[in-house]
Design an enzyme around this catalytic site. Sequence first.
Site, short mmCIF file in Angstrom:
data_model
loop_
_atom_site.label_atom_id
_atom_site.label_comp_id
_atom_site.label_asym_id
_atom_site.label_seq_id
_atom_site.Cartn_x
_atom_site.Cartn_y
_atom_site.Cartn_z
N HIS A 266 17.07 -35.96 -4.35
CA HIS A 266 15.93 -35.05 -4.07
C HIS A 266 14.71 -35.57 -4.98
O HIS A 266 13.92 -34.91 -5.23
CB HIS A 266 15.95 -33.97 -3.54
CG HIS A 266 16.79 -33.58 -2.54
ND1 HIS A 266 16.07 -33.64 -1.16
CD2 HIS A 266 18.05 -33.43 -2.21
CE1 HIS A 266 17.23 -33.24 -0.18
NE2 HIS A 266 18.31 -33.26 -0.91
N LYS B 287 16.43 -17.53 -33.60
CA LYS B 287 17.51 -16.72 -33.10
C LYS B 287 17.22 -15.77 -32.16
O LYS B 287 17.63 -15.67 -31.00
CB LYS B 287 18.29 -16.27 -34.03
CG LYS B 287 19.84 -15.63 -33.66
CD LYS B 287 20.72 -16.76 -33.02
CE LYS B 287 22.06 -16.06 -32.47
NZ LYS B 287 22.93 -17.15 -31.94
N LYS C 86 22.67 -27.02 -25.04
CA LYS C 86 23.02 -27.11 -26.11
C LYS C 86 22.71 -28.63 -26.74
O LYS C 86 22.44 -28.69 -28.06
CB LYS C 86 24.49 -27.23 -26.20
CG LYS C 86 25.17 -25.65 -26.12
CD LYS C 86 24.96 -25.09 -27.17
CE LYS C 86 24.94 -23.45 -26.90
NZ LYS C 86 23.60 -23.04 -26.64
N GLU D 108 18.69 -28.41 -27.70
CA GLU D 108 17.98 -27.55 -28.77
C GLU D 108 18.62 -28.11 -30.18
O GLU D 108 17.93 -27.88 -31.04
CB GLU D 108 18.25 -26.25 -28.30
CG GLU D 108 19.91 -25.95 -28.65
CD GLU D 108 20.33 -24.32 -28.19
OE1 GLU D 108 19.44 -23.45 -28.15
OE2 GLU D 108 21.41 -24.17 -27.64
N GLY E 211 6.31 -9.37 -35.30
CA GLY E 211 5.76 -9.24 -34.29
C GLY E 211 4.29 -9.93 -33.86
O GLY E 211 3.97 -10.79 -34.67
N GLU F 113 23.95 -24.88 -19.29
CA GLU F 113 24.32 -24.59 -20.66
C GLU F 113 24.66 -25.91 -21.45
O GLU F 113 24.24 -25.98 -22.76
CB GLU F 113 25.48 -23.54 -20.98
CG GLU F 113 25.72 -23.26 -22.29
CD GLU F 113 24.83 -22.34 -22.96
OE1 GLU F 113 24.76 -22.25 -24.41
OE2 GLU F 113 23.82 -21.99 -22.23
N CYS G 67 10.56 -13.68 -37.11
CA CYS G 67 10.46 -13.68 -38.80
C CYS G 67 11.50 -12.80 -38.96
O CYS G 67 12.17 -11.79 -38.32
CB CYS G 67 9.12 -12.86 -38.66
SG CYS G 67 7.57 -13.69 -38.27
#
Length: 612
Positions: free
Chosen positions: A508, A607, A489, A492, A103, A485, A2
Amino acid sequence: MCGIVGFTGTEQAAPILLDGLSKLEYRGYDSAGIAVRDGSGEPEIVKAKGKLEVLQKMTDNGAAVKGDCGIGHTRWATHGEPSTLNAHPHASDDESVVAVHNGIIENYQELREKLSKSGYTFKSQTDTEVAVKLIDYYSKKYALGPVDSIARAMIRIRGSYALAVMFRDCPGEIYAARKDSPMIIGVTDGETFIASDVPAILKYTRNVYYIGNREIAKLEKGKATFYDIDREEIQKELVEIKWDAEAAEKGGYEHFMLKEIHEQPKVVRDTINSVVKDGRIDFSGIGLTDEEMRKISQIYIVACGSAYHVGMAVQYVIEDLTTIPVRVELASEFRYRKMSLVKDSLVIIISQSGETADSLAALRESKAKGIKTLGIVNVVGSSIAREADNVFYTLAGPEISVATTKAYSTQLIAGYLLAIGFASARGELEQDKYDEMLAELDTIPEKIEKILEDKERIQWYATKLAGTKDAFFIGRGIDYAISLEGSLKMKEISYIHSEAYAAGELKHGPISLIEDGIPVIGVLTQPELYEKTVSNMVEVKSRGASLMGLTTYGNYAIEDLADFTVYVPHTDPHFAGSLSVIPLQLLGYYVSVAKGYDVDKPRNLAKSVTVE
């Protein structure tokens, strides 16, 4: 998560609140609202579900809401569905107390039942409304002032919170309280601001206070006073933020993410120069001495998301250059592990915001066990920066896009510098090699620039992937860490199901998922592992996969195998991840653009994850 803003001063508050909220959209949200008081102290509360532009239209960009003191909020739903009713601000039954909150209040059900028995009614499903009415309860029952009633509520509340509260009897004043959720207070001539993060107030002031855990602040026009939980006044140091306002603007780029990708050469250079002086690494600003580095017997790298992927890459580098064993742990798992930490070990916490809830909890757990801690963070004065024994500040500047790029790259550079520094301090790196590695590190920014010059080819290939539903990234060693990574990217911001696997693990299980036309991106920058990964790419191609190869210049034979190839400049293999990640960032970006998605604010993501 928030976003909170607040303002008291001589200007109209609503336009400033809405402008501040627009700078916090990157934190993720599903609804927004503002509460503004005029001189009488009566609040006007306006809130709406959906994008901030809905609220802006409702209020004529704030012009329709009059008053010079107010609070605003963008909500990321935890308790209660996204709705106008659940949006903040929330008020007491008579609207004498109005507040916004970031929170999670863990015992809100217990408190709600208590307040209901005392005659309070609840309009929303949020835990925030409970906090507002608890403050109101103490204020009325015991005839307490704002600081005392907030302090009493803080003692009863379990969980995390950043609260901004207005009281009818205190026009022109805002009260703030904090525990484990980020909050800063800015002051300039006749005006005071409150915000969850720096970009919200950067255009108005660069002078801020950091409110500490379990502290309360009273904000008046151009003034802030601080109290501890015992209501004793405490003194704070005013800190100047070095970021400039333009750094938090798009600067002509279509999206913040693209701008931040292009800022990587500069911020990588700045981060290197922050600790490399006259050809030597100088950690005196961090507080690490050679003697301390020699004593370390184990390193734990603890992080979440992309920062965890940084840890994976840095693990390979540290273990290759030194004899120190390294373990990389997800912060959300580390904090609940019943494990003993090795004596004389070091826990490295990596976090862009310095407020990541799980990482902060892991830091505190490590300190409680007597283990030395080092934070790698981007935000000066953040909780991790204040609480860690030592801090390595990355100089990425404000990063607005939810999907990290430049913060990731500066964290990676910080990890390399720590690895070289440890190896040198421990006598495990010859002087010639030390000089050679630092010289090579110095070339990374210009090599990133070279990769960015070729981004149109990646954009072309990205359009070919826009219709795909699944993608796989494979690599070995550092290339595997970078694949993680790259995969993140992709998923997301483009919402394509994407997975990364250590290439040797394909047989495997994962190879059973390969079908005709499915994209597989192979990362091949490690000379010792190149042929092994090529063999894995042959295996998936024989099962119908469409291949993209990402390798260094000179490995042109890959073009006989891959359907599309991207090359990065040669560098020391330890540093190759800093180059190979750039095309993967661009790939994820351009796929998202091709699909017409909101690149900077992907769905369901925030974020800074400041709650569990």
